[in-house]
Design an enzyme around this catalytic site. Structure first.
Site, short mmCIF file in Angstrom:
data_model
loop_
_atom_site.label_atom_id
_atom_site.label_comp_id
_atom_site.label_asym_id
_atom_site.label_seq_id
_atom_site.Cartn_x
_atom_site.Cartn_y
_atom_site.Cartn_z
N HIS A 133 0.83 -1.21 0.00
CA HIS A 133 0.00 0.00 0.00
C HIS A 133 0.86 1.25 0.00
O HIS A 133 0.54 2.25 -0.63
CB HIS A 133 -0.90 0.03 1.25
CG HIS A 133 -2.08 -0.85 1.11
ND1 HIS A 133 -3.08 -0.58 0.21
CD2 HIS A 133 -2.44 -1.98 1.74
CE1 HIS A 133 -3.99 -1.51 0.29
NE2 HIS A 133 -3.64 -2.38 1.21
N CYS A 148 5.47 -6.23 -19.93
CA CYS A 148 4.30 -5.65 -19.24
C CYS A 148 4.41 -5.81 -17.72
O CYS A 148 3.46 -5.52 -17.01
CB CYS A 148 3.00 -6.27 -19.74
SG CYS A 148 2.85 -8.02 -19.39
C1 PEP Z 1 3.93 -10.24 -14.47
O1 PEP Z 1 3.96 -11.35 -13.94
O2 PEP Z 1 4.93 -9.54 -14.67
C2 PEP Z 1 2.63 -9.66 -14.88
C3 PEP Z 1 2.59 -8.57 -15.61
O3 PEP Z 1 1.51 -10.29 -14.46
P1 PEP Z 1 0.91 -10.13 -12.97
O4 PEP Z 1 1.71 -9.08 -12.28
O5 PEP Z 1 -0.52 -9.76 -13.15
O6 PEP Z 1 1.10 -11.50 -12.42
#
Ligand code: PEP
Ligand code: MG
Length: 572
Positions: free
Chosen positions: A204, A502
């Site tokens: 948080h 991502c």
């Molecule tokens: C990741 O694992 O980097 C990702 C983008 O997916 P999440 O954070 O939703 O697991």
């Protein structure tokens, strides 16, 4: 400069009197000021205390209810005066003070003869244990429970409400960990930076600091030894807290960080390097509202739609119609633009009751992501039908659809066939090292890859991504992680197919330059990070990014990788 086992870098002759503590950088920017700490840690009862006779237990319950109500009302009033994530966090904590499960557990303990204070502590402990054993994002709820416990006990015993001070002089707040309600109430004109000993990049503290734009470093070893009143420089880009810094150097650093922040305000996209090399800068979102906010923040599209988050807390699978409406809300925020939708990543840190087995010993390595389709193939096909329906209704372009937690080429090929059948563009996330290792073979079946560095680092370094104790291992600058990203990007270039990032790595403007230098073609991050990444890329050319990638890959550890890359970028 030498390093102690706790990560504390010790001073050298050039930094007499100066100590540099290192942690995980979560919000870039730099600020210098005197240290303040949270006030009034609440004294909790440590013994069972006197037995409450039966005829006084109703009054004791009333005393507890009045205290819990007072706490909830105060938090709700602060929520009403706040906005955005701060308001949400304060409301969540207020609701917890009225949580029926917590209240009935306290009442049951009072019914057995405990005082209201003792019952509050015992009931909270029960919930802390429960949330901690569930792990993942649920474990972070334990901090909220402890916070509510402290506030109720303070109210019952007449102790001052715990919280963050509001100093006259702009100050730096150091703490072990910060309760969500404390961080949500921060006044950013008085508290100008944050650093905590605990907490990871998803805590948080990190979320609120991001919203308020406060430089923030978490997981900082040695922070407890820094006295109140000492001057510190918090550098949220380098992940350092410098105690008693050289004044002139600290001011230079703060000014440079301000100039970088000012450059963000002018970013409008699309993403390119200074010499015109195109890199899409996209946003990670979870629903239509998030997508519209991302469009306002000048994201070029959505690089990761985390569909499971739209269904968090649901006990039953949403209908195809309902799912299609949610996806349509995201597509229509970027008419004709790129949207990469991820199929349900239920499980591990994101359990969904209708998709996640409740009894796994090791859920991070269990039936999560695409693996849920082994048990219930219809879950995936219905979701793909909903995506296709939403796309037909709202956009002329074909959505890109990717699966999470893929481990084998066969899984990827089968998924790709199902996506293509519906006229959409198939890809998979690179979260399991096996995909990076065999990226060429995966790309024979897919149109793109998207690297999830959060999980890829967790599975490469064998370290829980939410563990503050292991944040140094899941640091996206770890050489092994960078080597896998590089291998995947190279496979993409050989195949002439896009490879994006991502995970959180894409939100770090300096690391973004390294990723582009490796051949990554798109970066997707929180909407609030889009301008920072885009503005940074606009200041460097591709050759510099490639040089930055080389030095990062050659470095022995995250700290030297960061230092070497900073040098390359500064000299460009
Ligand atoms: C990741 O694992 O980097 C990702 C983008 O997916 P999440 O954070 O939703 O697991
Ligand atoms: Mg992931």
């Amino acid at each position: 400069m030498s390093t102690t086992p706790t990560g504390t870098r010790l001073p050298t002759e050039t930094l007499v009197g100066t100590i540099v503590l290192t942690g995980t950088p979560v919000v870039p920017g730099a600020a210098v000021g005197p240290v303040v700490r949270p006030v009034g840690s609440v004294e909790l009862p440590t013994t069972p205390g006197p037995f409450v006779p039966e005829d006084q237990r109703v009054a004791e319950k009333d005393r507890f209810t009045a205290a819990a109500d007072a706490v909830a009302e105060r938090l709700a009033a602060r929520a009403a005066a706040a906005t955005g994530v701060s308001a949400e966090v304060l409301n969540t904590t207020a609701q917890l003070a009225r949580d029926r499960g917590l209240l009935s557990t306290v009442e049951q303990k009072i019914g057995e003869g405990a005082s209201a204070e003792v019952a509050t502590v015992a009931a909270a402990e029960q919930f802390v244990e429960l949330f901690t054993s569930l792990g993942g994002v649920m474990a972070e709820r334990a901090t909220d429970v402890r916070d509510v416990r402290d506030r109720i006990v303070a109210e019952l015993t007449g102790q001052g409400e715990p919280g963050v001070p509001a100093p006259e002089t702009p100050s730096v707040l150091l703490a072990d960990d910060l309760a969500p309600a404390d961080t949500a109430g921060l006044d950013p004109t008085r508290i100008i930076a944050l650093a905590t000993r605990l907490g990871g990049a998803t805590s948080h503290t990190a979320i609120i600091a991001r919203q308020l734009g406060l430089p923030c470093v978490v997981g900082v070893g040695g922070l407890n030894d820094v006295p109140v009143g000492a001057t510190v420089l918090v550098d949220g880009e380098q992940g350092t807290v410098t105690v008693d810094p050289d004044r002139a150097e600290a001011e230079l650093r703060v000014r440079a960080a301000r100039e970088a922040a000012a450059a963000l305000a002018t970013y409008r996209g699309p993403g390119t390097t200074r010499d015109g090399h195109r890199v899409q800068v996209l946003a990670n979102v979870q629903d239509g509202a998030g997508a519209r906010a991302a469009a306002k923040a000048h994201a070029e599209g959505v690089g990761l739609l985390r569909t499971e988050l739209a269904f968090f807390g649901r006990t039953e699978e949403p209908s195809v119609k309902e799912q299609a409406e949610i996806y349509a809300g995201v597509f229509s925020a970027f008419p004709g633009g790129k949207v990469v939708l991820r199929t349900l990543d239920a499980g591990s840190d994101k359990p969904l009751p209708f998709a996640t087995p409740p009894d796994e010993a090791n859920p991070a390595l269990g039936v999560r992501g695409l693996r849920t389709a082994r048990r219930d193939p219809g879950l995936l096909t219905r979701q793909l039908d909903a995506v296709a329906e939403a796309a037909r209704a709202t956009t002329d372009t074909s959505p890109w659809v990717m699966a999470p937690m893929v481990a084998t080429v066969a899984e990827a090929a089968e998924f790709a066939a199902q996506v293509r059948e519906r006229g959409m563009v198939p890809g998979v996330m690179v979260e399991v090292p096996s995909v990076a290792v065999l990226a060429d073979r995966f790309l024979e079946h897919l149109d793109f890859l998207s690297i999830g560095t959060n999980d890829l680092s967790q599975y490469t370094l064998a370290a829980d991504r939410l563990s503050a104790d292991l944040a140094d291992l899941t640091d996206p600058w770890q050489p092994a992680l960078l080597a896998l990203v590089q291998a995947t990007a190279a496979a993409g270039q050989r195949a002439g197919k896009p490879v994006g990032v991502c995970g959180e790595a894409a939100a770090d403007p300096t690391l973004a330059c390294v990723l582009v230098g490796m051949g990554i073609s798109s970066l997707s991050c929180a909407a609030s990070s889009v301008a920072g990444v885009g503005a940074r890329l606009a200041t460097v050319d591709l050759a510099t990014c490639q040089r930055a990638a080389e030095v990062a890959l050659a470095a022995a550890d995250p700290a030297s990788a960061r230092a070497a890359v900073r040098e390359v970028l500064a000299g460009a």
